[in-house]
Design a protein around this motif. Structure first.
Motif, PDB file in Angstrom:
ATOM      1  N   VAL A  66     132.775  93.096  -0.547  1.00  0.00           N
ATOM      2  CA  VAL A  66     134.035  93.511   0.075  1.00  0.00           C
ATOM      3  C   VAL A  66     134.925  92.297   0.314  1.00  0.00           C
ATOM      4  CG1 VAL A  66     135.042  94.515   2.155  1.00  0.00           C
ATOM      5  CG2 VAL A  66     133.036  95.582   1.114  1.00  0.00           C
ATOM      6  N   TRP A  67     134.338  91.233   0.841  1.00  0.00           N
ATOM      7  CA  TRP A  67     135.114  90.014   1.103  1.00  0.00           C
ATOM      8  C   TRP A  67     135.642  89.418  -0.199  1.00  0.00           C
ATOM      9  CZ3 TRP A  67     134.468  84.921  -0.386  1.00  0.00           C
ATOM     10  CH2 TRP A  67     135.280  83.988   0.268  1.00  0.00           C
ATOM     11  N   ALA A  68     134.789  89.326  -1.223  1.00  0.00           N
ATOM     12  CA  ALA A  68     135.216  88.742  -2.490  1.00  0.00           C
ATOM     13  C   ALA A  68     136.272  89.613  -3.167  1.00  0.00           C
ATOM     14  CB  ALA A  68     134.010  88.564  -3.415  1.00  0.00           C
ATOM     15  N   GLY A  69     136.135  90.936  -3.035  1.00  0.00           N
ATOM     16  CA  GLY A  69     137.135  91.823  -3.619  1.00  0.00           C
ATOM     17  C   GLY A  69     138.495  91.631  -2.993  1.00  0.00           C
ATOM     18  N   ASP A  70     138.522  91.360  -1.694  1.00  0.00           N
ATOM     19  CA  ASP A  70     139.794  91.093  -1.029  1.00  0.00           C
ATOM     20  C   ASP A  70     140.369  89.761  -1.480  1.00  0.00           C
ATOM     21  OD1 ASP A  70     141.791  91.391   1.312  1.00  0.00           O
ATOM     22  OD2 ASP A  70     140.802  89.491   1.756  1.00  0.00           O
ATOM     23  N   ALA A  71     139.519  88.735  -1.568  1.00  0.00           N
ATOM     24  CA  ALA A  71     140.006  87.410  -1.938  1.00  0.00           C
ATOM     25  C   ALA A  71     140.498  87.364  -3.380  1.00  0.00           C
ATOM     26  CB  ALA A  71     138.899  86.374  -1.729  1.00  0.00           C
ATOM     27  N   ALA A 113     129.262  94.268  -6.302  1.00  0.00           N
ATOM     28  CA  ALA A 113     130.310  94.871  -7.118  1.00  0.00           C
ATOM     29  C   ALA A 113     130.716  96.234  -6.579  1.00  0.00           C
ATOM     30  CB  ALA A 113     129.830  94.989  -8.563  1.00  0.00           C
ATOM     31  N   VAL A 114     129.755  97.003  -6.090  1.00  0.00           N
ATOM     32  CA  VAL A 114     130.074  98.303  -5.497  1.00  0.00           C
ATOM     33  C   VAL A 114     130.922  98.105  -4.240  1.00  0.00           C
ATOM     34  CG1 VAL A 114     129.083 100.325  -4.344  1.00  0.00           C
ATOM     35  CG2 VAL A 114     128.081  99.471  -6.461  1.00  0.00           C
ATOM     36  N   GLY A 115     130.607  97.071  -3.440  1.00  0.00           N
ATOM     37  CA  GLY A 115     131.422  96.777  -2.263  1.00  0.00           C
ATOM     38  C   GLY A 115     132.859  96.458  -2.637  1.00  0.00           C
ATOM     39  N   ALA A 116     133.048  95.648  -3.676  1.00  0.00           N
ATOM     40  CA  ALA A 116     134.409  95.334  -4.124  1.00  0.00           C
ATOM     41  C   ALA A 116     135.125  96.582  -4.608  1.00  0.00           C
ATOM     42  CB  ALA A 116     134.357  94.274  -5.227  1.00  0.00           C
ATOM     43  N   ALA A 117     134.407  97.449  -5.328  1.00  0.00           N
ATOM     44  CA  ALA A 117     135.018  98.689  -5.805  1.00  0.00           C
ATOM     45  C   ALA A 117     135.386  99.606  -4.648  1.00  0.00           C
ATOM     46  CB  ALA A 117     134.054  99.402  -6.758  1.00  0.00           C
ATOM     47  N   ARG A 118     134.518  99.672  -3.641  1.00  0.00           N
ATOM     48  CA  ARG A 118     134.823 100.540  -2.485  1.00  0.00           C
ATOM     49  C   ARG A 118     136.074 100.070  -1.769  1.00  0.00           C
ATOM     50  NH1 ARG A 118     136.580 103.566   0.117  1.00  0.00           N
ATOM     51  NH2 ARG A 118     135.791 104.765   1.904  1.00  0.00           N
ATOM     52  N   ASP A 463     136.745  97.566   7.858  1.00  0.00           N
ATOM     53  CA  ASP A 463     136.176  97.147   9.136  1.00  0.00           C
ATOM     54  C   ASP A 463     135.547  95.761   9.066  1.00  0.00           C
ATOM     55  OD1 ASP A 463     136.942  99.348  10.531  1.00  0.00           O
ATOM     56  OD2 ASP A 463     135.012 100.371  10.468  1.00  0.00           O
ATOM     57  N   LEU A 464     135.376  95.243   7.852  1.00  0.00           N
ATOM     58  CA  LEU A 464     134.839  93.885   7.735  1.00  0.00           C
ATOM     59  C   LEU A 464     135.755  92.881   8.423  1.00  0.00           C
ATOM     60  CD1 LEU A 464     132.587  92.120   6.478  1.00  0.00           C
ATOM     61  CD2 LEU A 464     134.060  91.835   4.484  1.00  0.00           C
ATOM     62  N   TRP A 465     137.038  93.207   8.554  1.00  0.00           N
ATOM     63  CA  TRP A 465     137.997  92.330   9.237  1.00  0.00           C
ATOM     64  C   TRP A 465     138.323  92.827  10.628  1.00  0.00           C
ATOM     65  CZ3 TRP A 465     138.215  93.602   4.091  1.00  0.00           C
ATOM     66  CH2 TRP A 465     138.059  92.546   3.199  1.00  0.00           C
ATOM     67  N   ASP A 466     137.602  93.824  11.096  1.00  0.00           N
ATOM     68  CA  ASP A 466     137.783  94.295  12.464  1.00  0.00           C
ATOM     69  C   ASP A 466     136.963  93.416  13.391  1.00  0.00           C
ATOM     70  OD1 ASP A 466     138.666  96.931  14.170  1.00  0.00           O
ATOM     71  OD2 ASP A 466     136.726  96.149  14.837  1.00  0.00           O
ATOM     72  N   LEU A 467     137.625  92.825  14.383  1.00  0.00           N
ATOM     73  CA  LEU A 467     136.935  91.890  15.270  1.00  0.00           C
ATOM     74  C   LEU A 467     135.810  92.574  16.026  1.00  0.00           C
ATOM     75  CD1 LEU A 467     136.898  88.987  16.302  1.00  0.00           C
ATOM     76  CD2 LEU A 467     138.465  89.681  18.112  1.00  0.00           C
ATOM     77  N   GLY A 468     136.016  93.842  16.414  1.00  0.00           N
ATOM     78  CA  GLY A 468     134.965  94.558  17.116  1.00  0.00           C
ATOM     79  C   GLY A 468     133.716  94.713  16.266  1.00  0.00           C
ATOM     80  N   PHE A 469     133.886  95.040  14.995  1.00  0.00           N
ATOM     81  CA  PHE A 469     132.739  95.173  14.096  1.00  0.00           C
ATOM     82  C   PHE A 469     132.031  93.839  13.923  1.00  0.00           C
ATOM     83  CE2 PHE A 469     131.241  94.481   9.735  1.00  0.00           C
ATOM     84  CZ  PHE A 469     130.211  95.419   9.673  1.00  0.00           C
ATOM     85  N   VAL A 470     132.806  92.778  13.709  1.00  0.00           N
ATOM     86  CA  VAL A 470     132.202  91.461  13.473  1.00  0.00           C
ATOM     87  C   VAL A 470     131.429  90.993  14.699  1.00  0.00           C
ATOM     88  CG1 VAL A 470     132.695  89.048  12.980  1.00  0.00           C
ATOM     89  CG2 VAL A 470     133.924  90.847  11.753  1.00  0.00           C
TER      90      VAL A 470
END
Length: 928
Positions: A66-71, A113-118, A463-470
């Protein structure tokens, strides 16, 4: 609560230590500490055993994807193709029976890869997304579902034309919540729409909660982009959460809760009135500006359209509607049954409602390190589980039946508590733990955490960038990895022979207190030790008082949560009168909790502000923490390595690192020449002056906005420049939009002294800010013109106004008593004029050449009152800077200064404007 023994709450701890892998971390530190005082501390000591965490790898890989897909901006097709290739390659590797670890690596790559696709799927806007179909700036009426409870931001009144008016004004209030759009209303027609918006309401609080279907009218905008150095990028943060637009609402009637059955899309909305209240609100809304009216009256692209009323006679039986009604009913119950103004705190602790909580109380929770108790998360879920288990076992309920009931209780409480990432994480972990117990399996805490992360990121990858989740996830990881080792050190296993002797009453009390202190300290060290660098970067706070705070507050929190649940049960079952006695007890507990938190936050050294932890130090710290938590043959060697790396991390933090924001206790280097920065603070004023010999000054610091400009804008800007102290702060005059951010700034960046004119302390609003500065230990002295202010070699600072006795003349306004400052270096002159108008401009222009300048801070934020031909002729600047919001700048003022040949720079458009004087040249740089 889930005890460390691996047994459900309430079951006795085994006589011998359980394996470390069974240590559950489904609760926050206070929750576990509140019930961890009983029993022998040795029962908490872990026993080395090989852990099996099959879900940990896929969860980490999915998050990394997910992080790499955003970057990298990965698209759906390539990501799914990469996942298919990795799966095929893994199957071939295992089919041939060679290098199984290569197959595992390929499977993890497929998960990434599935995380990036999601993430790419979640960010692909639909064709009817509001961000694609409606222009920014249009007035729209939208139907949608409230995705988060409204959060209120309260600050003192920040602006008035006169200090006396500011003193009498009420508090500025702004609410915000997230709206999932379902339809766009145009006149009496609805058409399908989608998208996620952040609604900002500048009005009275709406009676809506998470799950409500609402109709909202307002002006469509974009999330704010950063305008100043060091300022967080809200636009990028919102975009990562799928929020591409904002909606500004200026009237409470523009937010209406829809309690009718949904009208078919494309049909006319029902037009039956909702009762007398609807007409009253519609009448009150006329002329209130955008979004006014009955809350459903505006159409796309128009200022107003005929009102659209809704039918409120039929209940909404959708699941989210039912949950929203129960949440609202419980919130009303706490507000009515809890006396003494303690209802908001109790409702916040038990139900997660943050709306009515006072800003200063929330700050006290944050500064004591206990703000996590205000959010429904593992703390509440764990205590609910513990209470339910004790009650069920007390009623002699069969074990399996009790576990099923416990699962239902946790799930229902999670629904009522809202759908925040923290509560979803805690609920999934609790369900996994008790579900494993139900089928006779032993639950692994790390696996439960990984499952919760997979569920959350699979559902909402943003939610990976949600402070509450982190913070929630990292704190639980700290409980799993750090707490058992800390507890083994704090509470070593007792002598086995001591168990053969019957302890006295005093020894039982002593051992219980020791066990409670050890368990509470270990749990706090686990959670806080894992999260404090992230908290320091997010909130710029470090809270060493958190360890004793958790020990003190744990019983209060447990008691208040239990009383709050009892109040909810009694109130719903027997009505408000029967809940009065319980409400009084809840008020007493909330009052004790509030007093304790305020006391802890006020202790010397309880907290300190910090610019954050630099990236290299952050990597060293977490690398050391992982090594310390990893299993190794020699614990002494690992502990020594951890200590060395931790010392290196702290040293790097204190000394600063290249590319970082610097260190909290080391002053940044002086600029090569004079540097003057006009910060973008909306309708307000803030000028940062950096002199060649190292002195730093502030000329004004305030804003009309409802945010703390000192804490949120000026302090990060100072930290980004390596500034750790302000030598002199000047308050030009008594208007609050020139000084209301100074106390918040001084609480984070020390200020050596403050200079004001004699008339600032004569105004009520001015006296308040001077009292705040005195409380923070900032000495204040008054100055009048003419005066020379020393600022080091090569720089001339002169005070040109106001003259002594200027305020004695009849009819002189506060604005005309502004401190007028002239700063000159290497042939370049800056003129800072505050809010001077007619008489102040006359006094300034009478000085002749002293009024000439290269850079002028246009008086009174570019309002019409500052337009004076005498000032245009006397100053003749090369640059004219207007510090204001777009709505308050008079176009004729911009045209007049442009006509003199000056380049006009507006902070709302350009962002922060920085001038540097070096080698006889005047350079200008804008943030945008």
């Amino acid at each position: 609560m889930i005890e460390g023994s691996g047994s459900p709450p309430g079951m006795p701890a085994p006589a011998r230590p359980e394996p470390e892998s069974t240590q559950s971390a489904a609760v926050e530190p206070i929750a576990a500490a509140s019930a961890g005082g009983g029993g022998s501390a040795g029962a908490w000591a872990p026993r080395p055993q090989r852990a099996h965490w099959p879900l940990a790898g896929p969860a980490c890989a999915f998050a990394a994807g997910v992080w790499a897909g955003d970057a990298a901006g990965v698209e759906v097709g390539p990501a799914l193709g990469a996942a298919a290739v990795c799966l095929l390659a893994a199957w071939l590797v295992w089919w041939r029976g060679a290098r199984p670890m290569v197959g595992v690596g390929l499977l993890l790559a497929a998960c990434a890869a599935v995380g990036a696709a999601r993430l790419a799927i979640a960010r692909s806007p639909a064709a009817d997304d509001v961000a694609l179909t409606v222009a920014v700036g249009a007035i729209v009426t939208l139907d949608g579902t409230v995705a988060s409870d409204p959060v209120w931001h309260e600050t003192a009144s920040r602006f008035s034309g006169r200090a006396e008016e500011a003193a009498g004004a009420g508090p500025d209030r702004r609410a915000s919540f997230v709206l999932d759009v379902t339809a766009l209303v145009a006149g009496e027609m609805r058409r399908p729409a989608s998208g996620r918006l952040r609604v900002s309401l500048y009005a009275d609080p709406p009676e809506v909660a998470s799950g409500d279907r609402v109709r909202v009218s307002g002006r469509l905008g974009e999330p704010p982009a950063p305008l100043n150095p060091g300022q967080s990028d809200a636009r990028a943060a919102f975009a990562r959460r799928g929020i591409l637009r904002t909606l500004r609402v200026t009237h409470a009637g523009a937010v209406r809760r829809l309690r009718h059955r949904a009208v078919a899309v494309g049909e006319a909305a029902p037009s039956r009135p909702t009762g007398a209240g609807a007409g009253a609100r519609a009448g009150a809304g006329e002329g209130a500006g955008e979004g006014a009216g009955d809350g459903a009256g505006e159409a796309v692209g128009t200022e107003r359209a005929p009102g659209v009323t809704v039918d409120a006679t039929a209940e909404d039986w959708a699941p989210l509607g039912i949950v929203a009604r129960w949440r609202r009913r419980l919130g009303d119950l706490f507000g009515e049954a809890v006396p003494g103004g303690q209802g908001p705190l109790a409702a916040c602790l038990v139900l997660g409602f943050r709306g009515g909580l006072a800003r200063d109380l929330e700050d006290a929770f944050q500064r004591s390190g206990t703000v996590h108790v205000l959010a429904v998360s593992g703390l509440q879920v764990g205590l609910i589980a513990a209470l339910a288990w004790y009650l069920l076992r007390l009623c002699r309920c069969p074990r399996r039946t009790a576990l099923v009931a416990l699962l239902a209780a946790v799930f229902l409480y999670a629904l009522v508590g809202g759908g925040s990432p923290a509560v979803v994480r805690a609920t999934v972990m609790a369900l996994a733990f008790f579900g494993a117990e139900l089928v006779g399996r032993r639950a692994e805490a790390a696996n439960s955490l990984a499952l919760a992360a997979l569920v959350l990121l699979g559902w909402r990858p943003e939610d990976l960038w949600d402070l509450g989740f982190v913070l929630s996830t990292v704190s639980v990881a700290g409980l799993i990895g750090v707490t058992p080792r800390a507890l083994a050190w704090l509470a070593p296993a007792p002598d086995p022979l001591a168990r053969l002797l019957a302890p006295t009453a005093w020894e039982r009390v002593r051992d219980g207190a020791r066990a409670y202190a050890a368990a509470g300290t270990a749990l706090t060290l686990g959670a806080w030790g894992a999260t404090w660098p992230l908290v320091a970067n997010a909130f710029h706070l470090v809270t060493p008082v958190v360890v004793p705070a958790n020990l003190i507050l744990a019983p209060l929190v447990g008691l208040l949560l239990g009383l709050g649940l009892l109040l909810a049960g009694v109130g719903l079952a027997a009505g408000l009168p029967a809940a009065g006695l319980v409400g009084t007890a809840v008020a007493g507990g909330a009052l004790a909790l509030e007093g304790s938190v305020r006391f802890l936050a006020a202790l010397p050294g309880a907290w300190f502000a910090t610019p954050g932890v630099p990236g290299p130090a952050l990597a060293l710290y977490y690398g050391a923490l992982l090594i310390w938590c990893a299993r190794a043959p020699s614990r002494q060697a690992v502990a020594g390595l951890w200590g060395g790396l931790a010392a290196a991390a702290v040293t790097a933090w204190l000394l600063g690192a290249p590319g970082s924001q610097g260190a909290p206790f080391v002053a940044g280097s002086a600029p090569a020449g004079l540097r003057v920065t006009f910060l973008a603070v909306g309708h307000g004023s803030a000028v940062l002056l950096e002199f060649p010999e190292g002195e730093r000054w502030l000329y004004d610091l305030g804003s009309q906005g409802t945010f703390d400009v000192g804490a949120e804008v000026a302090a990060p800007a100072a930290w980004s420049r390596g500034i750790r102290r302000i030598d002199r702060a000047l308050i030009s005059h008594p208007d609050a939009d020139h000084y209301d951010g100074l106390p918040g700034f001084a609480a984070r960046v020390p200020v050596s002294e403050a200079l004001t004119s004699p008339w600032v302390g004569a105004a009520p609003a001015g006296r308040r800010v001077l009292a705040d500065l005195a409380r923070l230990g900032v000495p204040v002295r008054t100055v009048v013109a003419p005066a020379e202010l020393p600022a080091g070699r090569g720089v001339e600072v002169r005070l040109l106004g106001p003259l002594a006795g200027a305020g004695d003349a009849a009819g002189v306004a506060d604005n005309d008593l502004s401190l007028v400052l002239s700063v000159a270096a290497e042939g370049a002159r800056f003129l800072l004029c505050g809010d001077i108008e007619a008489s102040g401009i006359a006094a300034l222009t009478a000085l002749g050449e002293a009024a000439r300048c290269d850079v002028l801070a246009v008086p009174h934020h570019g309002s019409r009152g500052s337009l004076d031909p005498r000032l245009l002729a006397a100053c003749r600047p090369r640059f004219a800077v207007i510090s204001s919001d777009q709505r308050f700048v008079a176009p004729e003022v911009v045209a007049a200064w442009s006509g003199t040949g000056a380049r006009v720079l507006e902070t709302w458009r350009e962002g922060a404007v920085t001038f540097t004087v070096r080698a006889g040249k005047l350079e200008v740089e804008t943030f945008r």
